[in-house]
Design a protein around this motif. Structure first.
Motif, PDB file in Angstrom:
ATOM      1  N   MET A 132     -23.981  -1.630  67.809  1.00  0.00           N
ATOM      2  CA  MET A 132     -23.195  -2.515  68.681  1.00  0.00           C
ATOM      3  C   MET A 132     -23.934  -3.828  68.915  1.00  0.00           C
ATOM      4  SD  MET A 132     -21.778   0.284  71.426  1.00  0.00           S
ATOM      5  CE  MET A 132     -21.070  -0.977  72.495  1.00  0.00           C
ATOM      6  N   SER A 133     -25.264  -3.740  69.108  1.00  0.00           N
ATOM      7  CA  SER A 133     -26.070  -4.943  69.292  1.00  0.00           C
ATOM      8  C   SER A 133     -26.058  -5.800  68.033  1.00  0.00           C
ATOM      9  CB  SER A 133     -27.511  -4.539  69.648  1.00  0.00           C
ATOM     10  OG  SER A 133     -28.314  -5.671  69.846  1.00  0.00           O
ATOM     11  N   SER A 158     -22.704  -7.571  67.617  1.00  0.00           N
ATOM     12  CA  SER A 158     -22.549  -8.743  68.487  1.00  0.00           C
ATOM     13  C   SER A 158     -23.307  -9.945  67.924  1.00  0.00           C
ATOM     14  CB  SER A 158     -23.027  -8.418  69.907  1.00  0.00           C
ATOM     15  OG  SER A 158     -24.413  -8.154  69.926  1.00  0.00           O
ATOM     16  N   SER A 217     -27.888  -3.737  61.517  1.00  0.00           N
ATOM     17  CA  SER A 217     -26.780  -2.802  61.282  1.00  0.00           C
ATOM     18  C   SER A 217     -27.170  -1.744  60.253  1.00  0.00           C
ATOM     19  CB  SER A 217     -25.523  -3.554  60.827  1.00  0.00           C
ATOM     20  OG  SER A 217     -25.720  -4.156  59.555  1.00  0.00           O
ATOM     21  N   ASN A 230     -24.854  -8.354  73.583  1.00  0.00           N
ATOM     22  CA  ASN A 230     -23.962  -8.100  74.708  1.00  0.00           C
ATOM     23  C   ASN A 230     -24.670  -8.129  76.050  1.00  0.00           C
ATOM     24  OD1 ASN A 230     -21.714  -7.749  73.083  1.00  0.00           O
ATOM     25  ND2 ASN A 230     -22.088  -5.568  72.776  1.00  0.00           N
TER      26      ASN A 230
END
Length: 204
Positions: free
Chosen positions: A82-83, A86, A183, A94
């Motif tokens: 998720m980081s 973003s 990722s 985030n």
């Protein structure tokens, strides 16, 4: 030597150095070079102290909470992804959105060290790496960690020069590249946790 290099690279990208640089430049806008370097020193020292605590006490934390390492791998992998997403999407993490507008007397620890350098996804990943390090690997892991933080410190020290050379667009592109690498690291950590759960079932 190859393990040291690999660990250094992993931690280097984990700290998202060019995103951190963007935040550092925004938070210290208008400060003198001496003041910026003092902020950078305190932020790196604070991040190093927090990281060492996480590496040494990660296994104990898992035992106290009754959490398996594979479960934590899955959770930290999701957070890290998720980081990374973003960073790729809009060049921000985030947990750090809006921080340049905050006014603080000392921004070196909060929000620069935490949560810009050491955020939720970073904490989870460091805990996983710390639990994985055994014997001499722990020493090598610490050396890789310190080399990554030293590299980050050099980047922050050279912040003004890098900003002039690359400009905001260049920094944004580098942040996105960092996001792509993160990722891939997130996917590897996540799949490691999944395989840890599936292997006993397949063998059984």
């Amino acid at each position: 030597m190859s393990l040291l290099f690999a660990t250094w690279i992993k931690f280097f990208f984990l700290f998202a150095p060019f995103f951190v640089l963007s935040m550092f430049l925004a938070l210290t806008r208008g400060e003198t070079t001496k003041s910026r370097r003092q902020v950078a020193n305190k932020a790196i020292i604070a991040a190093a102290a927090i990281s060492v605590v996480l590496i040494f006490f990660g296994g104990s934390l898992f035992a106290v909470l009754g959490i398996t390492l594979d479960s934590f791998r899955i959770g930290s992998g999701i957070l890290l992804f998720m980081s990374a997403l973003s960073l790729v999407k809009d060049g921000t993490r985030n947990h750090a959105t809006g921080m340049p507008n905050e006014q603080r007397e000392d921004i070196s620890v909060v929000p620069l060290a935490v949560p810009t350098i050491i955020g939720p996804a970073t904490i989870g990943t460091i805990l996983v790496y710390g639990a994985d390090f055994q014997g001499w690997d722990l020493l090598i892991g610490l050396m890789g960690l310190f080399l990554a933080l030293l590299s980050l410190g050099i980047i922050l020290y050279s912040g003004s020069l890098i900003e002039k050379l690359l400009g905001p667009t260049g920094l944004n592109i580098l942040s996105k590249i960092t996001g792509l690498v993160l990722s891939a690291m997130a996917a590897q950590i996540f799949m490691g946790g999944v395989m840890g759960f599936l292997t006993p079932l397949v063998q059984g």
